[in-house]
Design an enzyme around this catalytic site. Structure first.
Site, short mmCIF file in Angstrom:
data_model
loop_
_atom_site.label_atom_id
_atom_site.label_comp_id
_atom_site.label_asym_id
_atom_site.label_seq_id
_atom_site.Cartn_x
_atom_site.Cartn_y
_atom_site.Cartn_z
N ASP A 285 -0.18 -6.93 -16.18
CA ASP A 285 0.48 -5.91 -16.99
C ASP A 285 1.99 -6.13 -17.01
O ASP A 285 2.70 -5.46 -17.77
CB ASP A 285 0.16 -4.51 -16.42
CG ASP A 285 0.70 -3.39 -17.29
OD1 ASP A 285 0.57 -3.48 -18.54
OD2 ASP A 285 1.26 -2.41 -16.76
N ARG B 164 4.82 -4.30 4.67
CA ARG B 164 5.78 -4.42 5.78
C ARG B 164 5.22 -3.86 7.08
O ARG B 164 5.50 -4.38 8.15
CB ARG B 164 7.09 -3.72 5.42
CG ARG B 164 8.02 -4.59 4.57
CD ARG B 164 9.12 -3.77 3.99
NE ARG B 164 8.57 -2.63 3.28
CZ ARG B 164 9.27 -1.66 2.72
NH1 ARG B 164 10.58 -1.67 2.82
NH2 ARG B 164 8.70 -0.66 2.07
N THR B 165 4.43 -2.78 6.99
CA THR B 165 3.93 -2.15 8.21
C THR B 165 2.46 -1.77 8.09
O THR B 165 1.96 -1.50 7.00
CB THR B 165 4.70 -0.84 8.53
OG1 THR B 165 4.74 -0.06 7.34
CG2 THR B 165 6.11 -1.12 9.00
N LEU C 68 0.84 -1.20 0.00
CA LEU C 68 0.00 0.00 0.00
C LEU C 68 0.87 1.25 0.00
O LEU C 68 0.86 2.04 0.93
CB LEU C 68 -0.96 -0.02 1.20
CG LEU C 68 -2.16 0.92 1.08
CD1 LEU C 68 -3.18 0.38 0.07
CD2 LEU C 68 -2.84 1.11 2.43
N GLY C 69 1.64 1.40 -1.08
CA GLY C 69 2.42 2.63 -1.28
C GLY C 69 1.55 3.64 -2.01
O GLY C 69 0.32 3.57 -1.97
N ARG C 70 2.21 4.55 -2.71
CA ARG C 70 1.45 5.58 -3.44
C ARG C 70 0.48 4.94 -4.43
O ARG C 70 -0.68 5.32 -4.51
CB ARG C 70 2.40 6.48 -4.22
CG ARG C 70 3.37 7.28 -3.40
CD ARG C 70 4.27 8.00 -4.39
NE ARG C 70 5.29 8.79 -3.78
CZ ARG C 70 6.48 8.33 -3.39
NH1 ARG C 70 6.78 7.06 -3.54
NH2 ARG C 70 7.37 9.14 -2.86
N ILE C 71 0.99 3.98 -5.20
CA ILE C 71 0.14 3.37 -6.23
C ILE C 71 -0.94 2.50 -5.58
O ILE C 71 -2.11 2.55 -5.98
CB ILE C 71 1.01 2.56 -7.22
CG1 ILE C 71 1.93 3.52 -8.00
CG2 ILE C 71 0.15 1.74 -8.17
CD1 ILE C 71 3.00 2.85 -8.85
N ILE D 267 0.27 -5.15 -11.42
CA ILE D 267 0.72 -3.96 -12.17
C ILE D 267 2.12 -3.55 -11.69
O ILE D 267 2.59 -2.46 -12.04
CB ILE D 267 -0.25 -2.77 -12.01
CG1 ILE D 267 -0.63 -2.52 -10.54
CG2 ILE D 267 -1.51 -2.99 -12.81
CD1 ILE D 267 0.39 -1.86 -9.69
N GLU E 170 9.83 -10.07 -19.46
CA GLU E 170 9.25 -9.22 -20.52
C GLU E 170 10.24 -8.96 -21.64
O GLU E 170 11.43 -8.82 -21.37
CB GLU E 170 8.84 -7.87 -19.91
CG GLU E 170 7.74 -8.01 -18.89
CD GLU E 170 7.47 -6.70 -18.15
OE1 GLU E 170 7.99 -5.64 -18.57
OE2 GLU E 170 6.75 -6.74 -17.16
N ARG F 72 5.64 -5.78 -10.64
CA ARG F 72 6.75 -6.46 -11.30
C ARG F 72 6.41 -7.94 -11.43
O ARG F 72 5.89 -8.55 -10.48
CB ARG F 72 8.03 -6.33 -10.47
CG ARG F 72 8.67 -4.96 -10.52
CD ARG F 72 9.34 -4.69 -11.88
NE ARG F 72 10.00 -3.40 -11.93
CZ ARG F 72 9.44 -2.27 -12.43
NH1 ARG F 72 8.23 -2.28 -12.92
NH2 ARG F 72 10.13 -1.15 -12.44
N HIS G 203 2.84 -4.16 -20.32
CA HIS G 203 3.49 -3.24 -19.37
C HIS G 203 3.20 -1.78 -19.75
O HIS G 203 4.11 -1.03 -20.11
CB HIS G 203 5.00 -3.49 -19.30
CG HIS G 203 5.64 -2.91 -18.07
ND1 HIS G 203 6.71 -3.49 -17.43
CD2 HIS G 203 5.36 -1.79 -17.36
CE1 HIS G 203 7.06 -2.74 -16.39
NE2 HIS G 203 6.25 -1.70 -16.32
C1 8YV Z 1 8.05 1.94 -17.18
C2 8YV Z 1 7.86 1.07 -14.74
O1 8YV Z 1 7.64 0.97 -18.10
O2 8YV Z 1 8.08 3.08 -13.56
C3 8YV Z 1 8.31 1.89 -13.60
O3 8YV Z 1 8.92 1.32 -12.67
O4 8YV Z 1 7.92 -0.10 -14.72
C4 8YV Z 1 7.23 1.73 -15.94
O5 8YV Z 1 6.64 2.93 -15.62
C5 8YV Z 1 9.51 1.90 -17.18
O6 8YV Z 1 10.09 2.42 -16.06
C6 8YV Z 1 10.07 2.63 -18.40
O7 8YV Z 1 11.42 2.53 -18.36
#
Ligand code: 8YV
Length: 315
Positions: free
Chosen positions: A255, A175-176, A152-155, A229, A260, A231, A278
């Site tokens: 995504d 983690r917290t 639960l970070g910014r995203i 979304i 990849e 890694r 991605h």
């Molecule tokens: C991009 C990402 O595809 O921000 C990231 O960590 O995985 C994506 O936003 C990538 O960084 C472009 O290099």
């Protein structure tokens, strides 16, 4: 003073690379065919490095850059950077947080809608003429369903806001425990067991590798859909493929992938899986803002000795 020498280790879009080339002496490492010779010739005077979010940067490469001062990552994730090594050498590492949060969260929301309501499958159904023969399938109402967020970070928080707007219930693990209006579930497997959607939004890297493993997927079970979304490395991909093949889980919206742009062949034919290339941050506006911030970090460092967005481990 000649402009600082910058090593470029990933292909960069023109809206970042053109301004970079205007202000720095850029060296295209990623296209060099004889990399050792390239480093022997150029490594000694490189002061900055620009890379993509998940471009791997090894300590061996950094060892060949004795004058390196800063790595500016074009992306929020910096799992390709050996941050501990950089700390020891005093190398600054910067990334591009905040500017991409909304776009990435939008993709998570889209994957929830596309998998949960079957929209991609239904699009295929219309195109194949299926509607002329029968009515569409019924799916499950999203309002009232439970979303478990890993990270639960910014995203993660932006995803939580979006799914709340759909009337979905949010819980999270990480983690917290945080001061947020969502329920904290310390154990990932327990979170999976209670979730209809398990959304992966944590950073990549060694600390989260294969965190979503066969046990977590078994706990998610037949009612559950995985959305990633973040890694590909965070999910044990062979275990995910096996869980989908065996019907252990209901579906997946992905995504990001472990290798990849290669996607496991088995996923390509599955009707309950939605695959994106991605595209979390892939809008003109956001990529421009990421490029601007990536360069602004270099500019700030070389002009003032300070950076704008140092990664938290080095702060
Ligand atoms: C991009 C990402 O595809 O921000 C990231 O960590 O995985 C994506 O936003 C990538 O960084 C472009 O290099």
């Amino acid at each position: 003073m000649p402009p600082p020498d910058i090593l470029v280790t990933a292909a960069l879009p023109p809206f970042l690379y053109d301004p970079l080339k205007a202000d720095y002496r850029c060296h295209d490492y990623y296209v060099a065919t004889d990399k050792p010779a390239f480093l022997a010739a150029q490594g000694g005077h490189i002061r900055g490095l620009v890379q993509g979010g998940h471009t791997p940067t090894t300590p061996a490469l950094l060892a060949a850059l004795p004058k390196l001062e800063i790595i500016s990552v074009f992306g929020v994730g910096y799992d390709g950077v050996p941050v501990d090594y950089c700390r020891q050498r005093g190398i600054k590492v910067t990334n591009t947080p905040d500017v991409l949060t909304d776009d990435v969260a939008d993709v998570a929301l889209a994957l929830i809608l596309m998998t949960g309501r079957g929209f991609v499958r239904l699009d295929r159904f219309v195109r194949a003429g299926g509607w002329l023969e029968r009515g569409p399938e019924l799916t499950t109402k999203l309002g009232g369903q439970k979303v478990g967020i890993l990270g639960l970070g910014r995203i993660g928080k932006a995803i939580a806001q979006r799914v709340e707007a759909l009337g979905m219930a949010v819980a999270y693990t990480g983690r917290t425990r945080q001061d947020v209006p969502y329920r904290f579930v310390p154990d990932l497997t327990a979170l999976a067991a209670e979730s209809d959607f398990l959304v992966v939004a944590s950073p990549g890297g060694a600390a989260t590798r294969n965190l979503v493993n066969a046990d977590v997927l078994a706990a998610l079970g037949k009612k559950g859909i995985v959305v990633n979304i973040a890694r590909g490395s965070i999910i044990d991909e062979p275990a995910l493929v096996a869980a989908l093949q065996a019907g252990t889980i209901k579906g997946a919206g992905l995504d990001v992938f472990a290798d990849e742009p290669r996607v496991p062949a088995a996923l390509l034919t599955m009707d309950n899986v939605v695959l994106l290339p991605h595209v979390g941050s892939a809008t003109h506006e956001t990529r421009q803002a990421m490029g601007d911030l990536c360069k602004a970090n270099l500019d700030a460092w070389f002009r003032t000795g300070k950076v704008l967005t140092l990664v938290p481990e080095l702060a």
